[in-house]
Design an enzyme around this catalytic site. Structure first.
Site, mmCIF file in Angstrom:
data_model
loop_
_atom_site.group_PDB
_atom_site.id
_atom_site.type_symbol
_atom_site.label_atom_id
_atom_site.label_comp_id
_atom_site.label_asym_id
_atom_site.label_seq_id
_atom_site.Cartn_x
_atom_site.Cartn_y
_atom_site.Cartn_z
ATOM 1 N N GLU B 52 67.110 -14.317 38.262
ATOM 2 C CA GLU B 52 67.865 -15.550 38.496
ATOM 3 C C GLU B 52 68.194 -16.186 37.159
ATOM 4 O OE1 GLU B 52 65.899 -17.992 41.311
ATOM 5 O OE2 GLU B 52 65.768 -16.344 42.742
ATOM 6 N N ASP B 63 64.279 -29.605 41.199
ATOM 7 C CA ASP B 63 63.336 -29.019 40.254
ATOM 8 C C ASP B 63 62.223 -29.964 39.835
ATOM 9 O OD1 ASP B 63 64.168 -26.272 39.686
ATOM 10 O OD2 ASP B 63 66.057 -27.220 39.079
#
Lengths: 416, 271
Positions: B52, B63
């Protein structure tokens, strides 16, 4: 009559559509974890809206606790001084907890309590007004309350931090990014993602993913509904007619949409939103999403598609305003749509003009306005003299300025 | 072969070999542009099956602190969307063949131009696209563009996802489905959530696509446990933290090897 749209009438009641869109704006741009929570919130809200008992309980609290309806005040000396249009003030500064924010905070807190089976509220705050309103509603209804606030904002809005703490809320400082409203929202969303099963996110402006922009608008529309009837009623202090122009400051845009919305069908009433011009558009240090052709573009921030101040790479721009409550890179999606269809207009007021508006209202009317609301006043200092004396301007005075005394003292160096 | 085919091939091969795909994330531009290239090359060498490729955004709301800090530092260092695509091209030129999934938030892609971004990404050697704040239903432009360019459209599901949403994601996803292991944000955690096997099973009933589990996985042992129930093991924060540590690349290599070993172990070997 340039604003008349008789040839192809716009149906203002048709937005948002069922996917949460206002034309190309709005939507639900959130991590998957939150999608079920948004669906649940929408269902609870749609249910509450048609629930007589719920609406009655909210109306009672608005009356007996918030002190609604808030008055309409004719600003006689300010009108005389400017020598043009007659100026009226919708006094949201007199709502309990000091700003219009309580209308939405109480609505959502009651919704959570009665319809959602959750026990904890998280909120973001910029100026602290929404945080104080949320802490107030949470104390009233006995709900645990966490407020996220940027470290920079905590510094410039100290009294509100203490207010929230006194009301039993936990204020968590946010050190990431620009340490202002945008970062507080990120952190509140992260908390919400983590605790979504027990927690409601009490978003404070007409922003964020669907159904927030519509729900916040509806809870705030009480401002416009009251003003609509007060303006026409001399017994309520009104001029006995509708205003020619309504002016409101626009950060996320909840006080503006609240006063605009009940007037959308009144096509002879001009609606003007005032963004934070900061140090000026050319300077770049501002929060005027509609006024900066270079950086204010279609974008997605914190769940909704709207005008967003950003760089060419899609990174969100840092904003500046003397008022923490307008210091935000995006604007409510319904404002973007109303601007597109030509129903509302947007301008900006710089920090300097804002302080002039602030002082004028203090000295001529005995009202200390919030710096956010002083943006609307600052613009009216320019607008009113250009209008004939038989015309009427209505300003949404969205909040009181006690929280801003520190900022103002620093900026103008105390009273001369 | 296009990107979807290359990702499908990874999972086809694993079916024969047993074990799950090791799918590390890295924040491009962190700690520096050059070091991030070395990190990706090292991950590929350590046995990554799909990588990724994190394109930084100023407001990464899904996040946790580790990736927030890393992507912020990458942005301060001048990392742009175009340069991330250029880094993909450079890695392809160096012979790194591991499939890449670009991972970013929606606004940088919108600003680049959705169709233009997808074409440029495919051209730069990307194989799939993951956008955490773009659930199916909001991707009416991006999804057809990915189809046309042969990029996989990877969507996420969470423990909170309803049956309706699982079905919708199963209809729209290609390549694999990204299962968020916990209700929360990215970041290393000590324990795997107890409800994980049931969640994986709930999704499995609606799709034959490979299921990759991410969020909170940081050790080889956890990777092996996930490999017992899913087809892919996604690790982000723990590796990003390693990349930013004093040992830097060495720490990345040794953690990646342990995670690859855990992921690749066949059923039942984990305990």
């Amino acid at each position: 009559m340039t604003l008349s749209t008789t040839s192809s009438p716009v149906n203002y009641g048709a937005v948002p559509d069922e996917t949460g869109r206002f034309g190309p704006y709005g939507g639900k741009y959130v991590p998957e974890t939150l999608m079920p929570a948004l669906e649940e919130l929408e269902e609870a809200y749609l249910n509450a809206r048609v629930d007589q008992a719920f609406m009655q309980e909210l109306a009672n609290l608005q009356h007996t606790y918030v002190g609604r309806p808030t008055p309409l005040t004719y600003a006689r000396r300010l009108s005389e001084e400017l020598g043009g249009a007659q100026i009226y003030l919708k006094r949201e500064d007199l709502a309990h907890s000091g700003a219009h924010k309580i209308n939405n905070a109480l609505g959502q807190a009651l919704l959570m309590k009665r319809k959602m089976g959750k026990s904890r509220i998280v909120a973001e705050t910029g100026a602290g007004q929404h945080g104080v309103a949320t802490a107030t509603a949470a104390a009233l209804l006995g709900i645990e309350c966490i407020v996220y606030m940027g470290t920079v904002d905590m510094e410039r809005q100290k009294p509100n931090v203490f207010r929230m703490q006194l009301l039993g809320a936990e204020v968590r400082s946010v050190d990431s990014g620009s340490q202002t409203l945008k970062d507080a929202i990120n952190e509140a969303i992260r908390d919400w993602v983590t605790n979504v099963e027990t927690t409601h996110y009490l978003l404070g402006s007409a922003l964020g993913p669907h159904p927030y922009p519509a729900m916040v608008r509806d809870f705030q529309s009480i401002i416009g509904r009251e003003a609509h009837s007060q303006m026409q009623d001399p017994a309520e202090g009104g001029p006995g007619r509708l205003p020619d122009v309504i002016v409101a400051c626009v950060g996320g845009g909840s006080n503006a949409i609240g006063i605009f919305h009940p007037f959308l069908e009144e096509e002879n009433v001009r609606l003007i939103g005032v963004e934070a011009g900061g140090h000026g558009i050319e300077d770049g240090a501002h929060a005027a999403r509609f006024a900066d052709p270079e950086r204010g573009r279609l974008g997605v921030l914190q769940g909704t598609k709207s005008y967003v101040l950003q760089d060419s790479d899609g990174q969100i721009a840092l904003t500046h305003s003397i008022s923490a409550g307008l210091d935000y890179a995006s604007v409510g999606p319904e404002h973007a749509w109303l601007r597109d269809v030509g129903r509302s207009e947007y301008t900006y007021c710089t920090d300097t003009q804002t302080l002039a508006g602030f002082k004028a209202l203090c000295e001529l009317e005995g009202i200390i306005p919030a710096l956010e609301s002083a943006h609307a006043v600052g613009y009216v200092l320019e607008l009113a003299p250009q209008m004939p004396k038989d015309q009427v301007i209505l300003i949404n005075l969205s909040g009181r300025g006690d929280k801003d005394l520190g900022t103002v003292m620093q900026t103008i160096g105390g009273v001369r | 072969m296009n990107g979807v085919d290359r990702i499908d091939q990874v999972f086809q091969d694993l079916k024969k070999r047993g074990g799950a795909a090791f799918m590390p994330y890295h924040a491009m531009g962190y700690p520096t542009r050059q070091e991030s290239l070395e990190v990706v090359a090292a991950l590929a060498k350590a046995g990554a099956d799909i990588i990724e490729f994190g394109i930084p955004h100023s407001d990464p709301l899904a996040d946790g602190p580790t990736i927030q800090t890393a992507t912020f530092s990458a942005l301060v260092g001048g990392t742009t969307v175009a340069d991330c695509l250029q880094m993909s091209r450079e890695l392809r030129d160096r012979g790194v063949e591991t499939p890449f999934c670009a991972m970013s938030y929606y606004n940088p892609i919108l600003a680049y131009g959705e169709e233009r971004f997808v074409e440029a990404a495919a051209d730069a050697g990307m194989d799939g696209l993951i956008v955490p704040d773009l659930p199916p239903g909001e991707s009416e432009l991006l999804e057809p563009a990915c189809r046309a360019a042969g990029l996989a459209t990877v969507y996420m599901l969470a423990p909170t996802s309803t049956e309706e949403r699982i079905k919708s994601v199963a209809r729209h996803a290609t390549g694999f489905i990204y299962l968020v292991s916990v209700t929360g944000i990215t970041g290393a955690r000590d324990e795997l959530p107890p409800g994980l096997p049931a969640f994986v099973e709930r999704v499995r009933r609606h799709t034959d696509l490979p299921l990759a589990v991410g969020f909170g996985i940081s050790t080889g042992k956890q990777a092996a446990r996930v490999a017992d129930i899913a087809q892919g093991v996604i690790v982000g924060s723990a590796l990003v933290k390693a990349a930013g540590s004093e040992e830097g690349l060495d720490a990345v290599r040794s953690l990646a090897e342990r995670l690859a070993t855990g992921s690749h172990r066949t059923q039942g070997e984990s305990d």
